[in-house]
Design an enzyme around this catalytic site. Structure first.
Site, PDB file in Angstrom:
ATOM      1  N   GLY A  45       0.816  -1.215   0.000  1.00 53.82           N
ATOM      2  CA  GLY A  45       0.000   0.000   0.000  1.00 53.82           C
ATOM      3  C   GLY A  45       0.846   1.260   0.000  1.00 53.82           C
ATOM      4  O   GLY A  45       1.967   1.287  -0.500  1.00 53.82           O
ATOM      5  N   GLU A  46       0.270   2.343   0.545  1.00 53.17           N
ATOM      6  CA  GLU A  46       0.987   3.617   0.704  1.00 53.17           C
ATOM      7  C   GLU A  46       1.409   4.242  -0.631  1.00 53.17           C
ATOM      8  O   GLU A  46       2.338   5.044  -0.682  1.00 53.17           O
ATOM      9  CB  GLU A  46       2.222   3.428   1.597  1.00 53.17           C
ATOM     10  CG  GLU A  46       1.909   2.882   2.981  1.00 53.17           C
ATOM     11  CD  GLU A  46       3.126   2.291   3.673  1.00 53.17           C
ATOM     12  OE1 GLU A  46       4.262   2.589   3.251  1.00 53.17           O
ATOM     13  OE2 GLU A  46       2.936   1.505   4.612  1.00 53.17           O
ATOM     14  N   GLY A  47       0.739   3.864  -1.717  1.00 50.46           N
ATOM     15  CA  GLY A  47       1.082   4.432  -3.020  1.00 50.46           C
ATOM     16  C   GLY A  47       2.223   3.730  -3.723  1.00 50.46           C
ATOM     17  O   GLY A  47       2.624   4.146  -4.811  1.00 50.46           O
TER      18      GLY A  47
END
Length: 358
Positions: free
Chosen positions: A322-324
């Protein structure tokens, strides 16, 4: 009563310029490399040209990663491998450069903006530019209570819109959208299940830091219970987000819709951004034309949401962090597509070839 009318987005959001896309396709037909030989890069270049309303397509020179952060009360049930209230520590690691998104952003030269919407930590422990939009500390436990009050939901949605406007006004030409959360994939699973009319087990994944079987069963039960609370409010997307979404997901939905209004293309990351995009599609059916699915994370909820929006991921690397991170992995492909579409020479016509021979 809320002064925010989501129905306005239906009128405000236009599709990317179809005429420009046809011009981009015609230009591609004239280039020296046969159409189709570059695979999906052709499609990407044409999508970007339509989004920019420009032929030849302009290079993506000012991309930005925007990460909305929040803690979810449902994490108290042990649905995540991370401790409840632990998203603040993840945010600090992102800011200090120690997370995968930080490493990729440095390598690619992409600024990262983190927006705290509901972290369960002292706001003074974070930079003011991070915590300035926070609407509450933590979120409600969505299996038994609303994630947000109606006022908090409107504030979070407007915050997402404001961030989109700030990025568009500053010259950002493409956004990689992600989240930093604990419990966020559970909330995302509820939204996807509610909007797709599926059972909890169909959308329950293992999360960014994979959970064991017992935690998966707890997560599935939590989504099932929250889903019962979500179904009665399906007709009101803002109320749906207040009931089972949370401040970070509500802000991301507002961001996505306002980005489409501002004609700013967005690369979606994982299941959380996909769930918010699905809510956005329910609000304004043209909006997904401005969004690109970066990768297949393996989360079943993400696959369900992307299929409903007819968005096909660019990559399949099994990235679940996640987190871009997955969004940034896809960014060089988009930039490569733009460069090829703009810089490949066109074939010489017969007349030009004869003139050159003389």
């Amino acid at each position: 009563m809320s002064s925010l009318n989501l129905d306005d987005f239906t009128d405000l959001i236009e599709r990317p310029d179809g005429g420009v896309r046809r011009d981009a396709e015609a230009r591609r037909e004239r280039q020296v490399v046969p159409p189709g030989a570059l695979g999906r890069l052709d499609e990407l270049g044409e999508w970007l040209a339509a989004a920019q309303s420009a032929v030849p397509v302009r290079p993506v020179e000012r991309p930005r990663a925007v990460l909305f952060a929040g803690d979810h009360g449902i994490a108290e049930l042990g649905v995540s491998a991370r401790p409840a209230g632990g998203a603040g520590e993840l945010v600090r690691e992102v800011l200090e450069g120690g997370r995968p998104v930080s490493v990729l952003a440095r390598r690619l030269g992409v600024p990262v903006r983190v927006v705290d919407m509901s972290l369960d930590c002292d706001p003074e422990s974070l930079p003011a530019e991070v915590s300035g939009h926070r609407v509450r500390r933590g979120g409600g436990r969505i299996d038994i209570e609303d994630a947000l009050t109606p006022e908090e939901a409107e504030a979070a949605f407007r915050a997402g819109m404001a961030v989109a406007d700030e990025e568009a006004d500053s010259g950002t030409d493409l956004v990689v959208l992600g989240d930093v959360s604990v419990g966020g994939t559970t909330a995302a699973g509820v939204l996807v299940a509610a909007l797709c009319g599926t059972d909890a087990s169909v959308v329950t994944g293992r999360g960014g830091l994979p959970i064991d079987d017992l935690a998966w069963m707890r997560k599935c039960a939590a989504i099932r219970d929250a889903l019962r609370r979500a179904r009665p409010v399906l007709g009101d997307q803002l109320q749906l987000l207040a009931t089972v979404g949370g401040a970070d997901l509500t802000a991301m939905t507002g961001f996505l819709l306002q980005a489409a209004v501002r004609k700013m293309p967005v690369i979606l990351d994982g299941v959380v951004s996909a769930a918010c995009a699905l809510v956005g599609q329910r609000v304004a059916f043209r909006a997904p034309d401005w969004w690109l699915a970066s990768h297949d994370s393996g989360e079943p909820g993400q696959a369900k949401a992307l299929d409903r929006m007819a968005l096909e991921p660019l990559l399949s690397q099994g990235v679940t962090v996640g987190e871009g991170t997955g969004g940034l992995l896809a960014l060089p492909l988009v930039q490569a597509a733009a460069a090829l579409a703009a810089e490949l020479p066109e074939k010489q016509s017969a007349d030009k070839a004869v003139t050159a021979a003389e």
